[in-house]
Design a protein around this motif. Structure first.
Motif, PDB file in Angstrom:
ATOM      1  N   GLN A 197       0.818  -1.205   0.000  1.00 47.73           N
ATOM      2  CA  GLN A 197       0.000   0.000   0.000  1.00 47.73           C
ATOM      3  C   GLN A 197       0.856   1.261   0.000  1.00 47.73           C
ATOM      4  N   GLN A 198       2.078   1.156   0.517  1.00 47.03           N
ATOM      5  CA  GLN A 198       2.975   2.315   0.577  1.00 47.03           C
ATOM      6  C   GLN A 198       3.992   2.338  -0.558  1.00 47.03           C
ATOM      7  N   ASN A 199       3.841   1.426  -1.526  1.00 49.04           N
ATOM      8  CA  ASN A 199       4.729   1.381  -2.688  1.00 49.04           C
ATOM      9  C   ASN A 199       6.182   1.116  -2.311  1.00 49.04           C
ATOM     10  N   VAL A 200       6.362   0.137  -1.440  1.00 45.51           N
ATOM     11  CA  VAL A 200       7.682  -0.354  -1.060  1.00 45.51           C
ATOM     12  C   VAL A 200       7.864  -1.720  -1.712  1.00 45.51           C
ATOM     13  N   SER A 201       8.985  -1.917  -2.384  1.00 42.93           N
ATOM     14  CA  SER A 201       9.157  -3.159  -3.149  1.00 42.93           C
ATOM     15  C   SER A 201      10.105  -4.158  -2.496  1.00 42.93           C
ATOM     16  N   TYR A 202      10.897  -3.699  -1.508  1.00 46.73           N
ATOM     17  CA  TYR A 202      11.907  -4.588  -0.920  1.00 46.73           C
ATOM     18  C   TYR A 202      11.978  -4.362   0.581  1.00 46.73           C
ATOM     19  N   LEU A 203      12.086  -5.465   1.321  1.00 47.21           N
ATOM     20  CA  LEU A 203      12.227  -5.407   2.772  1.00 47.21           C
ATOM     21  C   LEU A 203      13.356  -6.335   3.192  1.00 47.21           C
ATOM     22  N   GLU A 204      14.332  -5.761   3.872  1.00 47.14           N
ATOM     23  CA  GLU A 204      15.437  -6.546   4.425  1.00 47.14           C
ATOM     24  C   GLU A 204      15.313  -6.459   5.945  1.00 47.14           C
ATOM     25  N   THR A 205      14.896  -7.528   6.568  1.00 35.03           N
ATOM     26  CA  THR A 205      14.506  -7.467   7.969  1.00 35.03           C
ATOM     27  C   THR A 205      15.334  -8.404   8.838  1.00 35.03           C
ATOM     28  N   ILE A 206      15.532  -8.001  10.089  1.00 32.37           N
ATOM     29  CA  ILE A 206      16.263  -8.818  11.050  1.00 32.37           C
ATOM     30  C   ILE A 206      15.289  -9.782  11.705  1.00 32.37           C
ATOM     31  N   SER A 207      15.505 -11.075  11.494  1.00 34.00           N
ATOM     32  CA  SER A 207      14.663 -12.105  12.104  1.00 34.00           C
ATOM     33  C   SER A 207      15.467 -13.392  12.202  1.00 34.00           C
ATOM     34  N   ASN A 208      15.896 -13.717  13.396  1.00 36.62           N
ATOM     35  CA  ASN A 208      16.716 -14.910  13.580  1.00 36.62           C
ATOM     36  C   ASN A 208      15.880 -16.177  13.412  1.00 36.62           C
ATOM     37  N   PRO A 209      16.484 -17.249  12.889  1.00 33.49           N
ATOM     38  CA  PRO A 209      15.748 -18.494  12.703  1.00 33.49           C
ATOM     39  C   PRO A 209      15.723 -19.372  13.952  1.00 33.49           C
ATOM     40  N   SER A 210      16.446 -18.987  14.996  1.00 31.61           N
ATOM     41  CA  SER A 210      16.548 -19.811  16.197  1.00 31.61           C
ATOM     42  C   SER A 210      15.741 -19.208  17.338  1.00 31.61           C
ATOM     43  N   GLY A 211      15.534 -20.007  18.392  1.00 28.78           N
ATOM     44  CA  GLY A 211      14.849 -19.538  19.586  1.00 28.78           C
ATOM     45  C   GLY A 211      13.357 -19.785  19.593  1.00 28.78           C
ATOM     46  N   PHE A 212      12.823 -20.427  18.584  1.00 30.05           N
ATOM     47  CA  PHE A 212      11.386 -20.682  18.515  1.00 30.05           C
ATOM     48  C   PHE A 212      11.027 -21.973  19.241  1.00 30.05           C
ATOM     49  N   LEU A 262      27.859 -15.887  16.593  1.00 37.19           N
ATOM     50  CA  LEU A 262      28.389 -15.414  15.317  1.00 37.19           C
ATOM     51  C   LEU A 262      28.816 -16.584  14.435  1.00 37.19           C
ATOM     52  N   VAL A 263      29.449 -17.558  15.028  1.00 35.06           N
ATOM     53  CA  VAL A 263      29.852 -18.753  14.277  1.00 35.06           C
ATOM     54  C   VAL A 263      28.619 -19.468  13.730  1.00 35.06           C
ATOM     55  N   SER A 264      27.602 -19.656  14.575  1.00 37.60           N
ATOM     56  CA  SER A 264      26.371 -20.323  14.135  1.00 37.60           C
ATOM     57  C   SER A 264      25.690 -19.542  13.017  1.00 37.60           C
ATOM     58  N   ALA A 265      25.720 -18.208  13.118  1.00 36.42           N
ATOM     59  CA  ALA A 265      25.096 -17.382  12.085  1.00 36.42           C
ATOM     60  C   ALA A 265      25.796 -17.547  10.744  1.00 36.42           C
ATOM     61  N   PHE A 266      27.115 -17.563  10.745  1.00 37.22           N
ATOM     62  CA  PHE A 266      27.862 -17.788   9.501  1.00 37.22           C
ATOM     63  C   PHE A 266      27.470 -19.121   8.885  1.00 37.22           C
ATOM     64  N   GLU A 301      38.791 -15.205  11.563  1.00 40.33           N
ATOM     65  CA  GLU A 301      38.874 -16.668  11.535  1.00 40.33           C
ATOM     66  C   GLU A 301      37.776 -17.253  10.656  1.00 40.33           C
ATOM     67  N   LEU A 302      36.572 -16.707  10.762  1.00 42.59           N
ATOM     68  CA  LEU A 302      35.464 -17.213   9.960  1.00 42.59           C
ATOM     69  C   LEU A 302      35.677 -16.960   8.476  1.00 42.59           C
ATOM     70  N   ARG A 303      36.305 -15.844   8.142  1.00 36.25           N
ATOM     71  CA  ARG A 303      36.533 -15.522   6.730  1.00 36.25           C
ATOM     72  C   ARG A 303      37.583 -16.422   6.091  1.00 36.25           C
ATOM     73  N   LEU A 304      38.312 -17.156   6.893  1.00 35.83           N
ATOM     74  CA  LEU A 304      39.222 -18.158   6.342  1.00 35.83           C
ATOM     75  C   LEU A 304      38.469 -19.336   5.743  1.00 35.83           C
ATOM     76  N   HIS A 305      37.223 -19.531   6.185  1.00 36.64           N
ATOM     77  CA  HIS A 305      36.498 -20.762   5.842  1.00 36.64           C
ATOM     78  C   HIS A 305      35.206 -20.535   5.078  1.00 36.64           C
ATOM     79  N   PHE A 306      34.658 -19.301   5.111  1.00 37.30           N
ATOM     80  CA  PHE A 306      33.369 -19.056   4.471  1.00 37.30           C
ATOM     81  C   PHE A 306      33.497 -17.986   3.391  1.00 37.30           C
ATOM     82  N   PRO A 307      32.814 -18.178   2.254  1.00 40.94           N
ATOM     83  CA  PRO A 307      32.721 -17.085   1.280  1.00 40.94           C
ATOM     84  C   PRO A 307      32.075 -15.870   1.935  1.00 40.94           C
ATOM     85  N   LYS A 308      32.216 -14.730   1.304  1.00 38.07           N
ATOM     86  CA  LYS A 308      31.796 -13.467   1.900  1.00 38.07           C
ATOM     87  C   LYS A 308      30.363 -13.507   2.419  1.00 38.07           C
TER      88      LYS A 308
END
Length: 484
Positions: A197-212, A262-266, A301-308
């Motif tokens: 309704q407000q003519n917004v096309s993209y939403l990037e939101t913080i919502s963790n997948p854990s803790g439910f 942070l490790v789990s998030a990566f 340390e994480l950047r040694l093992h994961f793509p950006k």
């Protein structure tokens, strides 16, 4: 245009988009006419006409958005008070304060949450002593007065309320409601429908997948939660909004287990890059345990093992000068949430002016949390007009009782934005998004079309439909709007 790398081609992308937008056959002349039209419109428009304008304006994306904090209290109550629509969960909220000393009582603990309208689900309610149970009431059985108290308790709607109330009470009051994935999914759909309704096309939101958790309190695996969200996002109702959604994972910066999180998030993002696009450090910056450089070693340390993996980090949400924004850039962020106190640090300002970084500006949030006492004291126009990329966003607008359109209304009224400045910010919100290259190109193309269509309609003096303000903030800000 082929996008072959966010960091290398972001500035190029913005320039090419703006060049195409304003330089195609007749477009430069149209832009010039629109600039003149808008300059005149700002001086002659009534509050209602200006609000109609910002509602209809194509806004691109909202890049700084906490999913649970962005939902209105009425939405929470409607879903949480009805087990038939929330997956069979029943919730109880505290309506009395009694000196119970039961085993599970929290009023004497170091991190006391002994206050009205803390909400828990039935599985936790059942563990309380009889005395403690007597202080709670089912959400579905609240009196009108109690319901109004509940609704008010998760909005900053009193003059004395500020960031202390927000950080130490609001989130805790939401309590177990935030751990219900069905409520979270349905709230997201409502937000998408509102953004259509407000003519917004993209939403990037913080919502963790854990803790439910399930109604019985048992743990729900993150992968199951993501599946539920995917099913919702691919439903006909969600598709009809035309809003694309991507997620970030938040890390509570001052917690004792932040590095482990942070490790789990990566790991999770690396396995789910189609929907999860970034990590964000959140939490009060005045808690020294969460300073940005705390995470430098772990990130390297994480950047040694994961793509950006992208970092869009809260930085500079403070009235005191510090080096947090500079340190946040050092640990790898490409977007800065708030960036308020960067104005006090000349070296960081130079970095922001000459680097490929965006400041996610949250005007109403900074005002409601009393980081500024007057919109004229916000550094946003300085950033915008010295060439630091900025984009407006909403932060926790459910708790401010405001909308994305309200952010634009305030910005235009307070800072006399030009049409060029408006379109630049709107374009930034897609160009600096963490969409994949193909999706970003598609969104940029659609935004180009939408802005051209909007300009054509305004230059033809097509009347916009009167829109009644939805939330209370904008009426407090401009009471003439709600009287008209």
């Amino acid at each position: 245009m082929v996008f072959i790398g966010f960091m290398k081609y972001l500035t190029y992308t913005v320039c090419v988009f703006l060049f195409a937008f304003f330089s195609q056959s007749g477009a430069a002349d149209t832009h010039s006419k629109m600039e003149a039209w808008f300059k005149n419109f700002k001086t002659t428009a009534t509050p209602q006409q200006m609000y109609n304008f910002v509602r209809a304006l194509p806004k691109g994306g909202d890049l700084h958005h906490h999913l649970t904090g962005s939902m209105y209290s009425e939405w929470w109550y409607e879903l949480a008070s009805n087990p038939a629509s929330n997956g069979g969960y029943e919730y109880f909220t505290r309506v009395e304060l009694l000196p119970c000393r039961g085993y599970n009582s929290d009023e004497f603990s170091p991190n006391s949450q002994f206050f009205y309208f803390k909400t828990i689900q039935k599985s936790n309610y059942e563990t309380l002593s009889a005395c403690e149970k007597s202080t709670y009431k089912s959400l579905s059985e609240l009196s009108p007065k109690e319901k109004n108290g509940f609704l008010s308790s998760i909005r900053l709607d009193e003059p004395h309320e500020d960031r202390k109330e927000f950080f130490e009470r609001h989130w805790q009051r939401l309590g177990d409601m935030t751990r219900n994935p069905i409520i979270r999914s349905k709230l997201l759909l409502r937000k998408m429908q509102s953004y259509k309704q407000q003519n917004v096309s993209y939403l990037e939101t913080i919502s963790n997948p854990s803790g439910f958790v399930h109604p019985d309190g048992s743990y729900i695996a993150p992968e199951s939660v993501l599946t539920l969200f995917k099913d919702m996002l691919n439903s006909p109702e969600a598709k009809a909004t035309g809003v694309t959604v991507r997620f970030q994972i938040s890390i509570l910066r001052f917690s004792g287990f932040a590095e482990k999180a942070l490790v789990s998030a990566f790991e999770f993002i690396d396995n789910n890059r189609d929907y999860y696009v970034a990590i964000n450090f959140v939490g009060r910056e005045d808690d020294g345990r969460g300073h940005p450089l705390r995470f430098l070693k772990t990130l390297r340390e994480l950047r040694l093992h994961f793509p950006k993996i992208n970092l869009s980090i809260h930085g500079g949400e403070s009235v005191e000068p510090n080096k947090h924004v500079k340190d946040t850039l050092l640990i790898g962020a490409t977007r800065i949430g708030h960036g308020l106190n960067s104005i006090m640090d000349p070296d960081t300002l130079l970095l922001l002016r000459n680097g490929k970084y965006l400041i996610e500006t949250n005007l109403i949030s900074n005002y409601k949390l009393k980081y500024i006492t007057d919109f004229k004291k916000h550094p946003f126009p300085e950033y915008l007009r010295v060439g630091i990329p900025v984009a407006l966003s909403t932060d926790d607008n459910g708790m401010w009782d405001s909308t994305f359109s309200d952010e634009f209304y305030v910005a235009i009224k307070e800072y006399n934005l030009s049409w060029q400045e408006l379109t630049e910010m709107i374009t930034n919100s897609i160009a600096f998004s963490y969409l994949d290259d193909t999706s970003k190109e598609e969104h940029m193309t659609q935004l180009d079309k939408s802005l051209k269509k909007f300009m054509k309609a305004r230059l033809a003096n097509k009347k916009l439909t009167d829109v009644t303000p939805e939330r209370s903030f904008i009426c407090e800000y401009d009471n003439q709007l709600c009287e008209s």
